[in-house]
Motif scaffolding. Structure first.
Motif, PDB file in Angstrom:
ATOM      1  N   ASP A   1       0.850  -1.193   0.000  1.00 28.15           N
ATOM      2  CA  ASP A   1       0.000   0.000   0.000  1.00 28.15           C
ATOM      3  C   ASP A   1       0.879   1.234   0.000  1.00 28.15           C
ATOM      4  N   PRO A   2       0.710   2.108  -0.990  1.00 26.58           N
ATOM      5  CA  PRO A   2       1.521   3.336  -0.992  1.00 26.58           C
ATOM      6  C   PRO A   2       1.174   4.166   0.246  1.00 26.58           C
ATOM      7  N   ASP A   3       2.212   4.774   0.836  1.00 23.48           N
ATOM      8  CA  ASP A   3       2.031   5.414   2.141  1.00 23.48           C
ATOM      9  C   ASP A   3       1.546   6.859   2.014  1.00 23.48           C
ATOM     10  N   TYR A   4       0.362   7.017   1.461  1.00 19.63           N
ATOM     11  CA  TYR A   4      -0.304   8.324   1.520  1.00 19.63           C
ATOM     12  C   TYR A   4      -1.804   8.055   1.553  1.00 19.63           C
ATOM     13  N   ASP A   5      -2.528   9.098   1.913  1.00 16.71           N
ATOM     14  CA  ASP A   5      -3.966   8.918   2.092  1.00 16.71           C
ATOM     15  C   ASP A   5      -4.669   8.964   0.742  1.00 16.71           C
ATOM     16  N   ASP A   6      -4.936   7.793   0.188  1.00 16.24           N
ATOM     17  CA  ASP A   6      -5.540   7.721  -1.157  1.00 16.24           C
ATOM     18  C   ASP A   6      -6.985   7.232  -1.087  1.00 16.24           C
TER      19      ASP A   6
ATOM     20  N   PHE B   1      -7.951   4.650   0.299  1.00 11.64           N
ATOM     21  CA  PHE B   1      -7.894   3.178   0.205  1.00 11.64           C
ATOM     22  C   PHE B   1      -8.245   2.670  -1.193  1.00 11.64           C
ATOM     23  N   LYS B   2      -7.856   3.460  -2.188  1.00 11.17           N
ATOM     24  CA  LYS B   2      -8.136   3.050  -3.571  1.00 11.17           C
ATOM     25  C   LYS B   2      -7.002   2.167  -4.104  1.00 11.17           C
ATOM     26  N   ASN B   3      -5.785   2.486  -3.683  1.00 11.28           N
ATOM     27  CA  ASN B   3      -4.624   1.796  -4.264  1.00 11.28           C
ATOM     28  C   ASN B   3      -4.189   0.602  -3.425  1.00 11.28           C
ATOM     29  N   GLY B   4      -3.201  -0.117  -3.948  1.00  9.20           N
ATOM     30  CA  GLY B   4      -2.599  -1.214  -3.200  1.00  9.20           C
ATOM     31  C   GLY B   4      -3.588  -2.322  -2.901  1.00  9.20           C
ATOM     32  N   VAL B   5      -3.287  -3.069  -1.842  1.00  4.22           N
ATOM     33  CA  VAL B   5      -4.116  -4.242  -1.549  1.00  4.22           C
ATOM     34  C   VAL B   5      -5.531  -3.876  -1.106  1.00  4.22           C
ATOM     35  N   HIS B   6      -5.699  -2.651  -0.583  1.00  5.20           N
ATOM     36  CA  HIS B   6      -7.066  -2.257  -0.218  1.00  5.20           C
ATOM     37  C   HIS B   6      -7.949  -2.254  -1.459  1.00  5.20           C
ATOM     38  N   GLY B   7      -7.451  -1.567  -2.488  1.00  3.62           N
ATOM     39  CA  GLY B   7      -8.218  -1.500  -3.725  1.00  3.62           C
ATOM     40  C   GLY B   7      -8.470  -2.881  -4.309  1.00  3.62           C
TER      41      GLY B   7
ATOM     42  N   ILE C   1      -1.257   0.135   8.076  1.00  2.00           N
ATOM     43  CA  ILE C   1      -0.358  -0.692   8.898  1.00  2.00           C
ATOM     44  C   ILE C   1      -0.789  -2.156   8.814  1.00  2.00           C
ATOM     45  N   ALA C   2      -2.095  -2.378   8.857  1.00  2.00           N
ATOM     46  CA  ALA C   2      -2.596  -3.760   8.732  1.00  2.00           C
ATOM     47  C   ALA C   2      -2.222  -4.344   7.370  1.00  2.00           C
ATOM     48  N   ALA C   3      -2.205  -3.512   6.336  1.00  2.00           N
ATOM     49  CA  ALA C   3      -1.839  -4.003   4.999  1.00  2.00           C
ATOM     50  C   ALA C   3      -0.349  -4.350   4.942  1.00  2.00           C
ATOM     51  N   TRP C   4       0.481  -3.495   5.512  1.00  2.00           N
ATOM     52  CA  TRP C   4       1.921  -3.792   5.506  1.00  2.00           C
ATOM     53  C   TRP C   4       2.204  -5.055   6.334  1.00  2.00           C
ATOM     54  N   ALA C   5       1.425  -5.223   7.422  1.00  2.00           N
ATOM     55  CA  ALA C   5       1.592  -6.410   8.272  1.00  2.00           C
ATOM     56  C   ALA C   5       1.126  -7.668   7.537  1.00  2.00           C
ATOM     57  N   TRP C   6       0.067  -7.536   6.804  1.00  2.00           N
ATOM     58  CA  TRP C   6      -0.456  -8.641   5.996  1.00  2.00           C
ATOM     59  C   TRP C   6       0.629  -9.087   5.007  1.00  2.00           C
TER      60      TRP C   6
END
Ligand code: GTR
Length: 441
Positions: A211-216, A218-224, A242-247
């Protein structure tokens, strides 16, 4: 009403609404001066990790395991880090490159794509692995997420240059993309020679792959890629960054479990700062990590929130609204209402060895709060039959304490230094060099 008058009226209504809506927001987001004065730390009571929410005491290891641990885990998940998806059953791995003569023959290097959806669709993380060429295999491995892309951890031209979004202030980063100048920019925090010489491997991934570390939003990275919420409405306990980086740390371990050169039962997860918070949360959830190390993780990591010293819950949520789940904002300026504190996050790692490291000049991260959280986890470690943290007082500067809980405060600033690594290697040697991994039931 004539058109112009209507327009003016509309604009007035809009301005009034804006003022009304932004007032509480402004009051809430006005930056408060951080407190660095011990005398001004609010009086607080730490929740007892060995008392259930229904006030029943936890008197034995079985009750901890079957009742209290799940209860606490669910609390952190719901109120702080948010809920991540389970391991995708379509996870696949592809070795992009491997060289058994890397680093002038000192290392085996592998670069592996981990495809989250089983497809080469851009939803992957790249794991870079160095293993000591001469050690008896399978070897124990330090898994350490990085801030600037895998290419930044070493001056090794064979490391793939990351093509993802990278924070703008790092060396060689142009328009949020790495350039050749970025190579090795983070190398001082990754003493690969020292790690290999001690008989350990190093595995690392770029946190922005998840997940790119800016407030998007939650469109980008694994959230999206993974989120699908009813009517598109994001629940207040949905996973943050943080949960995404931990995942991602757990997905890296999924790969390491398949690598015959790696002893996946001896993987030490280490993270610095926001990635120290990440390491603690990943280690709390995923019991496959043999040791967890938090380097200068501070607020939202090892430091007690209720002390509100240095960085506070409001400050972190304001600066990084994407790090935690929305529920965590309810505790902005209201740390007293938190039904848990970070000592209980550390306790979730028990009985596996855990290390908390502070730095004297890193007051923003509240070194004393980090120590007190390590100490607060001690009763759980002792209940589970380990030696816990062998001291009750904060040790002197550069006087590490290595029990099942380890702690040191070193001189200097917020960083990862060779000194820190010397401690982590000694700690890992102590716990993992026996035939049976520590914390093995
Ligand atoms: C700071 C943040 C800290 C810590 C640090 C880092 O800006 O306030 O919580 O995470 O960044 O990750 O370097």
């Amino acid at each position: 009403m004539p058109i112009d008058a209507r327009r003016i009226h509309r604009r007035r209504v809009w301005l009034t609404l804006l003022l009304l809506s932004s007032e509480p927001l402004m009051a809430q987001t006005r930056p408060a001066e951080p407190n660095y004065d011990e005398a001004k730390v609010p009086s607080y009571r730490l929740p007892d990790p060995l008392v259930m929410a229904d006030r029943q005491p936890v008197k034995d290891a079985a009750t901890w395991r079957t009742k209290r641990r799940p209860e606490l885990l669910a609390l952190f998940e719901r109120e702080m880090y948010g809920q991540a998806p389970v391991k995708p059953d379509v996870l696949t791995f592809k070795t992009l490159e491997s060289d058994r003569q890397a680093l002038d023959g000192a290392a085996i290097r592998k670069q592996v794509s981990i495809f989250f959806k089983g497809l080469n669709d851009g939803m992957d993380m790249v794991l870079l692995v160095y293993l000591p060429a001469k050690a008896a295999r399978p070897v124990p491995v330090f898994l350490v997420p990085n801030f600037q892309g895998n290419h930044a951890v070493a001056h090794d031209p064979k490391i793939q240059l990351s093509t993802r979004w990278i924070g703008p202030n790092y060396p060689g980063v142009v328009n949020n993309r790495a350039t050749e100048e970025s190579r090795g920019a983070e190398a001082s925090r990754f003493p690969i020679g020292m790690i290999l010489k001690a008989g350990y491997g190093l595995a690392t991934y770029y946190y922005g792959d998840l997940d790119p570390d800016y407030d998007d939003g939650f469109k980008n990275g694994v959230h999206g890629a993974f989120d699908s919420f009813e009517r598109g409405r994001r629940p207040t306990d949905a996973w943050g960054a943080i949960a995404a980086w931990a995942w991602g740390a757990s997905r890296a371990l999924d790969y390491l479990e398949t690598d015959p050169d790696v002893d996946a039962r001896r993987v030490i997860l280490m993270g610095h700062s926001r990635l120290g918070k990440t390491a603690l949360w990943a280690g709390a959830q995923d019991e496959r990590f043999a040791i967890v190390i938090s380097n200068n993780s501070g607020c939202g990591g090892a430091a007690l929130s209720k002390r509100a010293f240095g960085e506070t819950v409001a400050a972190i949520n304001r600066a990084f609204p994407h790090w935690f789940c929305a529920n965590f904002r309810r505790y902005n300026g209201r740390e007293a209402n938190l039904p848990f504190d970070q000592h209980e996050l550390i306790a979730l790692i028990a009985p596996r060895p855990v290390y908390v490291a502070s730095a004297v000049e890193d007051r923003w991260a509240d070194p004393k709060g980090e120590f007190l959280a390590a100490l607060g986890a001690d009763p759980v470690y002792r209940l589970l039959g380990t030696e816990g943290l062998p001291v009750k007082q904060m040790p002197d500067v550069n006087q590490p304490v290595h029990g099942t809980i380890g702690y040191h405060i070193r001189s200097g600033k917020h960083d990862v230094t060779d000194y820190d690594w010397q401690q982590y290697i000694a700690f890992a040697d102590r716990h993992l060099r026996s035939s049976k991994p520590a914390g093995d039931p």
